[in-house]
Design a protein around this motif. Sequence first.
Motif: not given
Length: 119
Positions: A97-119
């Motif tokens: 579950f700790g790994v899953l939480l870290a992966a969710i955090y990584a996805l959130m950071i990816a969305a925050i950082v990379y989504l503006p470049y996709m729009m």
Amino acid sequence: MKQMMKQTIQRFQYTFQGCRWMLNKDSKFLQHIVMAVAVVLLNIILGIDSIQFALTMTAVFLVIITEVMNTAIEYVVDLVTDEYHDLAMKAKDVAAFGVLLAAIYALMIAAIVYLPYMM
């Protein structure tokens, strides 16, 4: 000086041995390493700023570190008991579950950082 250098290399021997065990035991670990390289390349290609670079790399390394700790916990639990035990299962599940939480955090950071470049 030569002796000190030899001792330093010997200390890292166990560290590299741990890395080899991770690569041999857990195919997901190699996937995490490949993703880390991909994130670095993407960051360079997009020319993101240093704060965003630090955020993405922190997220990637958090996933890698939690995966390593999860594997260490699995090794210890397997060392302690070969039989099914409720606490052994809970220890492994909580570590996963700790790994899953870290992966969710990584996805959130990816969305925050990379989504503006996709729009």
